[in-house]
Design an enzyme around this catalytic site. Structure first.
Site, PDB file in Angstrom:
ATOM      1  N   ALA A 183      -7.801   2.606   7.031  1.00 59.89           N
ATOM      2  CA  ALA A 183      -6.385   2.748   7.388  1.00 59.89           C
ATOM      3  C   ALA A 183      -6.262   3.356   8.804  1.00 59.89           C
ATOM      4  O   ALA A 183      -6.840   2.822   9.763  1.00 59.89           O
ATOM      5  CB  ALA A 183      -5.685   3.572   6.307  1.00 59.89           C
ATOM      6  N   ASN A 240      -5.552   8.576   1.353  1.00 59.91           N
ATOM      7  CA  ASN A 240      -6.112   7.963   2.566  1.00 59.91           C
ATOM      8  C   ASN A 240      -6.639   9.019   3.530  1.00 59.91           C
ATOM      9  O   ASN A 240      -7.771   8.979   3.951  1.00 59.91           O
ATOM     10  CB  ASN A 240      -5.036   7.181   3.325  1.00 59.91           C
ATOM     11  CG  ASN A 240      -4.915   5.737   2.875  1.00 59.91           C
ATOM     12  OD1 ASN A 240      -5.800   5.224   2.206  1.00 59.91           O
ATOM     13  ND2 ASN A 240      -3.818   5.102   3.237  1.00 59.91           N
ATOM     14  N   GLU A 241      -5.736   9.915   3.920  1.00 58.48           N
ATOM     15  CA  GLU A 241      -6.096  10.876   4.956  1.00 58.48           C
ATOM     16  C   GLU A 241      -5.060  11.975   5.072  1.00 58.48           C
ATOM     17  O   GLU A 241      -3.940  11.858   4.583  1.00 58.48           O
ATOM     18  CB  GLU A 241      -6.250  10.203   6.332  1.00 58.48           C
ATOM     19  CG  GLU A 241      -4.981   9.839   7.076  1.00 58.48           C
ATOM     20  CD  GLU A 241      -4.237   8.651   6.541  1.00 58.48           C
ATOM     21  OE1 GLU A 241      -3.135   8.868   5.984  1.00 58.48           O
ATOM     22  OE2 GLU A 241      -4.687   7.510   6.651  1.00 58.48           O
ATOM     23  N   ASP A 289       0.826  -1.209   0.000  1.00 55.65           N
ATOM     24  CA  ASP A 289       0.000   0.000   0.000  1.00 55.65           C
ATOM     25  C   ASP A 289       0.864   1.265   0.000  1.00 55.65           C
ATOM     26  O   ASP A 289       0.529   2.245  -0.661  1.00 55.65           O
ATOM     27  CB  ASP A 289      -0.924   0.008   1.232  1.00 55.65           C
ATOM     28  CG  ASP A 289      -2.041  -1.011   1.090  1.00 55.65           C
ATOM     29  OD1 ASP A 289      -2.618  -1.101  -0.007  1.00 55.65           O
ATOM     30  OD2 ASP A 289      -2.313  -1.743   2.063  1.00 55.65           O
TER      31      ASP A 289
HETATM   32  P1  NAD Z   1       3.176   1.866   7.029  1.00 56.83           P
HETATM   33  O1  NAD Z   1       4.314   1.120   6.437  1.00 56.83           O
HETATM   34  O2  NAD Z   1       3.363   2.555   8.347  1.00 56.83           O
HETATM   35  O3  NAD Z   1       1.918   0.875   7.103  1.00 56.83           O
HETATM   36  C1  NAD Z   1       0.627   1.246   7.466  1.00 56.83           C
HETATM   37  C2  NAD Z   1      -0.360   0.101   7.285  1.00 56.83           C
HETATM   38  O4  NAD Z   1      -1.606   0.628   6.787  1.00 56.83           O
HETATM   39  C3  NAD Z   1       0.080  -0.974   6.277  1.00 56.83           C
HETATM   40  O5  NAD Z   1      -0.264  -2.223   6.789  1.00 56.83           O
HETATM   41  C4  NAD Z   1      -0.741  -0.642   5.037  1.00 56.83           C
HETATM   42  O6  NAD Z   1      -0.969  -1.784   4.238  1.00 56.83           O
HETATM   43  C5  NAD Z   1      -2.030  -0.160   5.671  1.00 56.83           C
HETATM   44  N1  NAD Z   1      -2.857   0.689   4.807  1.00 56.83           N
HETATM   45  C6  NAD Z   1      -2.479   1.713   4.015  1.00 56.83           C
HETATM   46  N2  NAD Z   1      -3.537   2.214   3.368  1.00 56.83           N
HETATM   47  C7  NAD Z   1      -4.614   1.475   3.763  1.00 56.83           C
HETATM   48  C8  NAD Z   1      -6.003   1.527   3.467  1.00 56.83           C
HETATM   49  N3  NAD Z   1      -6.508   2.436   2.641  1.00 56.83           N
HETATM   50  N4  NAD Z   1      -6.815   0.629   4.079  1.00 56.83           N
HETATM   51  C9  NAD Z   1      -6.320  -0.281   4.929  1.00 56.83           C
HETATM   52  N5  NAD Z   1      -5.027  -0.376   5.263  1.00 56.83           N
HETATM   53  C10 NAD Z   1      -4.187   0.505   4.688  1.00 56.83           C
HETATM   54  O7  NAD Z   1       2.715   3.023   6.024  1.00 56.83           O
HETATM   55  P2  NAD Z   1       2.406   2.972   4.488  1.00 56.83           P
HETATM   56  O8  NAD Z   1       2.346   1.548   3.996  1.00 56.83           O
HETATM   57  O9  NAD Z   1       3.292   3.976   3.824  1.00 56.83           O
HETATM   58  O10 NAD Z   1       0.904   3.563   4.494  1.00 56.83           O
HETATM   59  C11 NAD Z   1       0.636   4.877   4.899  1.00 56.83           C
HETATM   60  C12 NAD Z   1      -0.645   4.807   5.694  1.00 56.83           C
HETATM   61  O11 NAD Z   1      -0.381   4.209   6.956  1.00 56.83           O
HETATM   62  C13 NAD Z   1      -1.236   6.132   6.058  1.00 56.83           C
HETATM   63  O12 NAD Z   1      -1.994   6.687   5.009  1.00 56.83           O
HETATM   64  C14 NAD Z   1      -2.069   5.773   7.275  1.00 56.83           C
HETATM   65  O13 NAD Z   1      -3.424   5.538   6.942  1.00 56.83           O
HETATM   66  C15 NAD Z   1      -1.479   4.487   7.782  1.00 56.83           C
HETATM   67  N6  NAD Z   1      -1.092   4.625   9.187  1.00 56.83           N
HETATM   68  C16 NAD Z   1      -1.775   3.863  10.091  1.00 56.83           C
HETATM   69  C17 NAD Z   1      -1.522   4.001  11.449  1.00 56.83           C
HETATM   70  C18 NAD Z   1      -2.319   3.182  12.416  1.00 56.83           C
HETATM   71  O14 NAD Z   1      -3.155   2.393  11.945  1.00 56.83           O
HETATM   72  N7  NAD Z   1      -2.118   3.334  13.707  1.00 56.83           N
HETATM   73  C19 NAD Z   1      -0.549   4.896  11.886  1.00 56.83           C
HETATM   74  C20 NAD Z   1       0.142   5.648  10.942  1.00 56.83           C
HETATM   75  C21 NAD Z   1      -0.151   5.511   9.578  1.00 56.83           C
END
Ligand code: NAD
Length: 272
Positions: free
Chosen positions: A170, A129-130, A56
């Protein structure tokens, strides 16, 4: 849903650096060439499709790097969750066959748009995403929130997430927000650790804001005049921000899908 593709027989392949992605890219390139497609690794703006191989994060970075192009994307998942991905590396042959026969749909992914105004200037940014607003150095942040110019609350806590429907699964979901069906034109405002005390009162739950309404945030500074804005996981620090507005963007990202109505199965398979 606009199902028309401009058939130029050129396909962009974008992959991250991991071994599986590189191997998948070679297999995909050979298969596409068999079907008469020319491959570009340089993001050709005349391409009919961009294929992103990775997780992702790789998908989100590719979309940002190429500035939200009109050319549709499809993801091949070599990462962990692969929420944006439609293709498994084991199903490359089937994917190319279906694609060449036109057996696919194009889905619009709604985007969130923000204008960040500091005392000096304004800048426009877009998220898939956000967009998250947080204080610096893990400090409590105080934010005046208005919806369509109606003051809603003075939020105090870790921050606020403004999520798109696609982003609802996410960061938003981890913060207690709701899953939103991707065709609903809404934004979701979700608090991060909202404080409720005799000193501060903040909404504890997320709010769903319909298309056409804007969210306006005016920071209240108590310590340093800086805040963090995190777009799809990429962090920026801004000084002296006076106002941040959010709305659903008029622009969308176009993504290929191969099965209709599979959103809830995807939620079950990826999260339960
Ligand atoms: P990352 O490597 O920190 O992984 C974040 C996780 O979120 C991964 O497992 C990814 O597959 C998942 N993810 C990303 N977009 C998604 C979606 N639309 N629906 C469901 N899962 C999703 O970061 P990354 O892979 O560069 O992704 C960036 C995203 O990580 C940000 O947009 C944010 O939404 C998410 N994030 C989540 C948290 C949390 O859940 N506590 C914290 C920080 C960032």
């Amino acid at each position: 849903m606009d199902n028309k593709l401009q058939r130029t027989k050129i396909i962009n392949i974008i992959h991250n650096d991991n071994t599986r992605s590189k191997e998948t890219s070679e297999i995909l390139e050979n298969k596409l060439r068999e079907y008469g497609y020319a491959i570009s690794y340089e993001f050709d703006h005349n391409a009919e499709l961009s294929i992103c191989i990775g997780g992702d994060g790789a998908f989100l970075r590719a979309v940002h790097k190429h500035d939200f192009p009109y050319i549709p994307f499809v993801g091949v998942n070599t990462g962990h969750l692969g929420f944006f991905h439609e293709v498994n590396p084991d199903n490359i042959n089937k994917f190319v066959e279906n694609y060449s026969k036109g057996n696919y749909n194009i889905e619009d992914i709604y985007l969130v748009e923000t204008i960040v105004c500091t005392r000096a200037s304004c800048i426009e940014l877009i998220g898939v995403n956000e967009i998250v607003i947080k204080g610096i150095e893990s400090k409590v942040i105080h934010l005046n929130v208005s919806i369509d110019d109606n003051h809603l609350e003075c939020f105090s806590g870790d921050g606020l997430i403004i999520s798109t429907p696609s982003g609802s699964t996410a960061y938003n979901l981890s913060a207690g927000g709701s899953i939103v069906y991707p065709t609903l034109k809404t934004l979701q405002l979700t608090p991060l650790c909202p404080i409720n005390s005799k000193a501060y009162r903040s909404l504890q739950n997320s709010a769903i804001i319909p298309d056409g309404m804007s969210i306006k945030i005016n920071p209240e500074y108590r310590d340093e005049n800086s805040i963090l804005i995190i777009i799809d996981g990429k962090q920026f620090k801004y000084d002296n921000v006076v106002e941040i507005t959010f709305k659903l963007s008029d622009m969308t990202l176009r993504k290929l899908t191969f099965h209709s109505q599979n959103f809830w199965s995807k939620v079950r398979d990826k999260f339960i």
